[in-house]
Design an enzyme around this catalytic site. Structure first.
Site: not given
Ligand code: FEO
Length: 396
Positions: A24, A78, A80, A82, A145, A164, A192, A225
């Site tokens: 994004h 979370h 989101e 991903d 996040h 995150d 990041y 991540h």
């Molecule tokens: Fe807020 Fe890795 O997603």
């Protein structure tokens, strides 16, 4: 896949996305990973899933350790996509599993994936789930996040899974901090942080303090991540504290600009010469040559940011406008902002940038410096002197 074991009974089952370059609008030149973890005890829990594109790979990794029907809990730290877009398929296959998320997480799951997620059981800070010898507990972490975010902590193993937080967009065949180049790791960690978590700096400080205050013993930090921190988990906690409190801010100026017929470029270079003449570090970034992702990272430890734009059609040059949209959304703290640029007829870019900065609540140094057409030697001297003044502010 070779087993990636964090502790006995705790394995990484995520996927590595070597090829992603745009997350994004964050330029992920080192790829990323979507980390999911399988915790096997008398009961089995899966913590997080992965991006839907990689769902088959996640299923394959889980299947090397157990069958999906045997999973008792799916923990959604979370929502989101991903981390959750494989969930509809995984939830169908792991048909005996209870799905746990925060109340906000449940709301978001229903909105993302439909009424099937009415079955989600909500958890809050301090709730516990016993898997046998291992116990999961939760710490809500809103805005780290998203509003739904939470951390999962495995009490007996002292393993924190903060989703995150503490992550990096870094694809690697080594999964642990002792298996990768440290400089690359910290560079990707600050990139990041700068591009994703900067707006939430005050909340990060509060959450970290909360973790420090309860003296949570941590052997491993396993984010969603990138690399898992097992050699020195406090390294990233301390780095987050420094980045979030502005402790890393140094005597450094970042000049971010674009140019049409080189006049604003000449101004940028004269200003930077003035700054450097005072022994202050200065870096120049032409917007159409540098990714916003990298510029924002450089801004994290800068005291002053100067933004230069030529006037185009009485307003801000498009690439500069885009940068301002990005940076005012991130709202980096503890910076002073200045603006400059060239124009042909009536000007407008500097005025426009100052307005944007004021509306964002940025601390603007002055009304900026604006010059008509091609700068003369005398005008370049004025830019140099402006740089000297900026350097003095940095030193003060
Ligand atoms: Fe807020 Fe890795 O997603």
């Amino acid at each position: 896949m070779p087993k990636v074991t964090l502790k006995n009974g705790i394995n990484w089952v995520g996927v590595t996305d070597w090829n992603i370059r745009d997350f994004h609008d964050y330029v992920t030149s080192c790829g990323t990973s979507y980390n999911a973890y399988l915790i096997q005890d008398e009961k089995i829990a899966l913590v997080d899933t992965v991006k839907a594109t990689f769902c088959k790979e996640l299923i394959a990794h889980i299947s090397e350790l157990t069958t999906l029907e045997k999973i008792d809990y799916i923990i959604v730290n979370h929502v989101e996509m991903d981390h959750s877009s494989s969930l509809p398929i995984i939830a169908e296959l792991a048909k005996n599993a209870k799905i746990c998320a925060t109340a906000r997480g449940k709301e978001e799951l229903i909105k993302h994936y439909g009424a099937a997620f009415e079955r989600v059981e909500t958890v809050k800070s301090g709730d516990k789930i016993s898997l046998g010898k291992k116990t999961l507990t939760f710490l809500e972490a809103p805005m780290l996040h998203w509003p739904d975010s939470m951390f999962t902590y495995i009490i007996e193993d002292k393993v924190l899974m903060p989703n995150d937080a503490f992550g990096q967009h870094l694809a690697s065949s080594g999964h642990f901090d002792d298996e990768v180049d440290q400089e690359r790791l910290m560079k990707e960690a600050i990139t990041y942080y700068s591009n994703i978590l900067t707006p939430f700096a005050p909340l990060i400080v509060k959450k970290l303090q909360e973790v420090i205050d309860i003296k949570l013993p941590i052997d491993i930090i396993a984010p969603s991540h990138g690399i898992i921190w097992r050699k020195d988990p406090m390294k990233i906690v301390n780095a987050y504290m420094d980045w979030s409190t502005g402790k890393v801010v140094k005597q450094k100026v970042s000049i971010v600009f674009d140019t049409m017929w080189d006049s604003t470029n000449k101004m940028a270079r004269a200003i930077s010469d003035g700054i450097a003449s005072q022994g202050v570090e200065v870096k120049l970034f032409k917007l159409r040559c540098t990714e916003n992702t990298d510029i924002v990272t450089e801004i994290t430890d800068s005291k002053v940011v100067l933004v230069g734009s030529p006037t185009l059609n009485n307003g801000i040059f498009p690439s500069v406008s885009m940068f301002l949209t990005y940076i005012t959304g991130l709202k980096p703290k503890d910076k002073l902002w200045g603006f400059f640029g060239s124009y042909g007829w009536g000007g407008g870019a500097v005025r426009g940038m100052v307005k944007v900065a004021n509306e964002a609540g940025f601390e603007v140094i002055d009304l900026g410096i604006e010059l008509k057409w091609v700068p003369t030697e005398a005008e370049l001297k004025k830019c140099f002197d402006y740089g000297v003044q900026i350097a003095q502010k940095v030193k003060a």
